[in-house]
Design a protein around this motif. Structure first.
Motif, PDB file in Angstrom:
ATOM      1  N   LEU A  36      20.230  27.015   6.296  1.00 57.74           N
ATOM      2  CA  LEU A  36      19.352  28.069   6.458  1.00 57.74           C
ATOM      3  C   LEU A  36      18.888  28.394   7.941  1.00 57.74           C
ATOM      4  N   TYR A  37      18.533  27.048   8.806  1.00 59.97           N
ATOM      5  CA  TYR A  37      18.230  27.273  10.029  1.00 59.97           C
ATOM      6  C   TYR A  37      19.330  27.768  10.932  1.00 59.97           C
ATOM      7  N   ARG A  38      20.620  27.568  10.656  1.00 60.53           N
ATOM      8  CA  ARG A  38      21.428  28.010  11.576  1.00 60.53           C
ATOM      9  C   ARG A  38      22.082  29.431  11.076  1.00 60.53           C
ATOM     10  N   GLY A  39      22.247  29.425   9.805  1.00 54.91           N
ATOM     11  CA  GLY A  39      22.875  30.824   9.216  1.00 54.91           C
ATOM     12  C   GLY A  39      21.967  31.554   8.282  1.00 54.91           C
ATOM     13  N   LEU A  77      18.211  16.565   2.330  1.00 52.18           N
ATOM     14  CA  LEU A  77      18.023  17.701   2.398  1.00 52.18           C
ATOM     15  C   LEU A  77      18.373  18.381   3.582  1.00 52.18           C
ATOM     16  N   VAL A  78      18.963  17.678   4.362  1.00 55.62           N
ATOM     17  CA  VAL A  78      19.548  18.137   5.769  1.00 55.62           C
ATOM     18  C   VAL A  78      20.378  19.292   5.733  1.00 55.62           C
ATOM     19  N   GLU A  79      21.474  19.084   4.969  1.00 56.43           N
ATOM     20  CA  GLU A  79      22.522  20.074   4.891  1.00 56.43           C
ATOM     21  C   GLU A  79      22.138  21.324   4.147  1.00 56.43           C
ATOM     22  N   ARG A  80      21.228  21.337   3.285  1.00 56.46           N
ATOM     23  CA  ARG A  80      20.573  22.993   2.962  1.00 56.46           C
ATOM     24  C   ARG A  80      19.570  23.419   3.938  1.00 56.46           C
TER      25      ARG A  80
END
Length: 202
Positions: free
Chosen positions: A118-121, A111-114
């Motif tokens: 979201l967190y950064r962009g 789940l890290v990539e998604r």
């Protein structure tokens, strides 16, 4: 001489501001009642849906304690626990927990990539802003603004709170109202991915 005195007064004032209004040593004496749910030092809650209290930001922690004591933020498990504490006691507790080190967990790699995206962009299509804008790219928050550090918080707690904001169960303060607006734009899958990413952020 006047310049020296003025410099000392200014220096003391800035030091007090930098360290907040609470006394961590006094806060530690009042923290025993909190340990039964949040763990010794506030960093190892007995259940993952309870928050880690460590390093969240003194201003943020104080405001949450005030809201809980006043009934503006209803938490059944904390009913009555803060009733006999003064405003200074709450500042002291906030200062104590803010000085404790956050222990970061291990995020689910699937789940890290998604979550990171979201967190950064954010999500431009649905109007979700980047979490990093308020909570900083590395999750340490924004102390002067009262935005909490998120990095290392349990995924279960973050997920529960985002859903509470989205469902209107947690609101009231200006910061909470910002989060209500953000959370209403998030899907369950996005909330899960974000919560997971935050749990391993440092």
């Amino acid at each position: 001489m006047k310049r020296l005195i003025a410099g000392v007064v200014l220096g003391v004032g800035l030091t007090a501001m930098a360290h907040g209004a609470g006394d961590p040593e006094a806060g530690e004496q009042n923290a025993a009642v909190c340990a039964s749910c949040h763990g010794e030092g506030g960093g190892k809650p007995i259940m993952a849906v309870y928050p880690k209290l460590t390093g969240l930001g003194e201003k943020y922690l104080y405001q949450q304690l005030v809201d809980i004591k006043n009934g503006d933020r209803a938490i059944a498990e904390m009913t009555g626990l803060l009733d006999n504490m003064s405003d200074q006691d709450l500042w002291d507790l906030a200062a104590y927990y803010n000085e404790q080190e956050m222990v970061v967990g291990q995020a689910d790699p699937d789940l890290v990539e998604r979550g990171q995206a979201l967190y950064r962009g954010g999500n431009m299509a649905s109007g979700v802003p980047a979490c990093a804008a308020c909570h900083s790219p590395n999750g340490v928050g924004n102390e002067p603004a009262g935005y909490p550090a998120l990095g290392g918080q349990t995924a279960e707690y973050i997920e529960k709170q985002l859903k509470a904001y989205r469902d209107g169960e947690r609101a009231g303060t200006s910061n909470a109202n910002i989060m209500v607006d953000v959370a209403t734009r998030l899907t369950d899958a996005e909330i899960k991915a974000l919560a997971n990413y935050v749990s391993g952020l440092n």
